[in-house]
Design a protein around this motif. Structure first.
Motif, PDB file in Angstrom:
ATOM      1  N   SER A  38       0.825  -1.205   0.000  1.00 49.61           N
ATOM      2  CA  SER A  38       0.000   0.000   0.000  1.00 49.61           C
ATOM      3  C   SER A  38       0.862   1.258   0.000  1.00 49.61           C
ATOM      4  CB  SER A  38      -0.911  -0.014   1.233  1.00 49.61           C
ATOM      5  OG  SER A  38      -1.713   1.154   1.265  1.00 49.61           O
ATOM      6  N   ARG A  55     -10.632   1.381  -4.426  1.00 53.08           N
ATOM      7  CA  ARG A  55     -11.087   0.190  -3.701  1.00 53.08           C
ATOM      8  C   ARG A  55     -12.569  -0.035  -3.950  1.00 53.08           C
ATOM      9  NH1 ARG A  55      -9.511  -3.095   0.226  1.00 53.08           N
ATOM     10  NH2 ARG A  55      -7.586  -1.930   0.647  1.00 53.08           N
ATOM     11  N   MET A  60      -9.111  -4.239  -5.394  1.00 51.62           N
ATOM     12  CA  MET A  60      -8.499  -2.980  -5.806  1.00 51.62           C
ATOM     13  C   MET A  60      -8.629  -2.874  -7.327  1.00 51.62           C
ATOM     14  SD  MET A  60      -7.695  -1.743  -2.950  1.00 51.62           S
ATOM     15  CE  MET A  60      -6.912  -0.246  -3.562  1.00 51.62           C
TER      16      MET A  60
END
Length: 298
Positions: A38, A55, A60
């Protein structure tokens, strides 16, 4: 150099996340934590000043810009992998993938591969029958044997064989039709490969070479899509077929088929050999192609 190429490590992380549409799966693939994935994606987005992921639940999703970048990154990493393959030469032993036309593959190549295995037991050939040319530079295909001459760049190409074309028939047809002169073929059922006329291998071409008028009123015709189909037709006692020599040599030598006349169309059918000289399996390719050329001379 483009300063954005400093982010190659971040792009590797982005590629894993884009392919899996998951930070957690990307983390497992890269052996790092999900938080690290991330963080790296966020750093890449900040440097490029674009949003790459959104998201949706646990997934994702790539944005429009992310899809564009993912495609380019995948191609770039693919080219890098190809470059690594080219400099890491494989040993002679191993698997070699060869493609050839269905007729050449089944009638000539496969029945003789045991000879290669006897000489080089560590070279294992995968023979694939295909009517289309496959890219020997950007695929799993190592060697291609194709009818005619191909227009392909950056690939080694050479003439493998110029094979005369001539009539063949079964011994029974030879006797029943008393094929003692070319004129007698006018009374036979003629079998021809579709498209043979484009290559100059039609019955019309052969009759012209023999100096015999083709009596279209008397002839019965059958067209087949492959050389092998034509050979199977005459093996069953069905007429006379114009074939390439290598396709029928073993059957003529065994007496299963007869070549009634020495009149043949030359130089005949052309076979080309193609392979990538920079292939990591070039040692294996050399073993196979040297054996192939020697076997064709037998």
């Amino acid at each position: 150099m483009d300063r954005r190429l400093r982010h190659l490590a971040l792009l590797r992380c982005f590629d894993a996340a884009a392919r899996n549409q998951s930070y957690s799966i990307a983390a497992q693939e890269l052996s790092i934590t999900q938080a690290a994935v991330s963080q790296q994606i966020r750093s890449l987005e900040e440097n490029l000043q674009v949003k790459l992921f959104v998201r949706e639940g646990r997934v994702m999703r790539l944005t429009k810009q992310g899809i564009t970048l993912s495609s380019s990154v995948a191609k770039a990493f693919g080219e890098l992998s190809l470059g690594f393959d080219r400099i890491q030469v494989e040993p002679q032993e191993g698997v070699l993938t060869v493609t050839a036309s269905p007729s050449f593959c089944s009638r000539w190549l496969v029945p003789r591969l045991w000879k290669l295995s006897a000489l080089f037991p560590d070279v294992h050939v995968r023979a694939l029958a295909s009517a289309q040319y496959e890219d020997v530079r950007h695929s799993d295909i190592d060697v291609a044997i194709r009818q005619g001459e191909m227009q392909v760049d950056n690939v080694h190409q050479e003439t493998l064989l110029l094979d005369p074309v001539f009539p063949i028939c079964s011994p029974r047809v030879f006797q029943d039709e008393q094929l003692t002169s070319p004129e007698k073929i006018n009374q036979c059922w003629l079998v021809e490969a579709i498209g043979a006329g484009r290559w100059g291998f039609s019955w019309k071409d052969w009759f012209k070479l023999a100096g015999v008028p083709l009596d279209s009123q008397c002839n019965n015709w059958m067209e087949v899509t492959t050389w092998e189909m034509g050979i199977n037709a005459v093996l069953s006692g069905h007429g006379v077929f114009l074939t390439s020599g290598c396709m029928a040599k073993d059957l003529i030598e065994s007496g299963a088929l007869v070549k009634p006349f020495d009149i043949q169309i030359e130089p005949g059918l052309k076979f080309s050999l193609l392979y990538d000289q920079e292939s990591p399996r070039i040692a294996r390719i050399k073993v196979f192609t040297d054996w192939l050329k020697a076997e064709l001379q037998v």
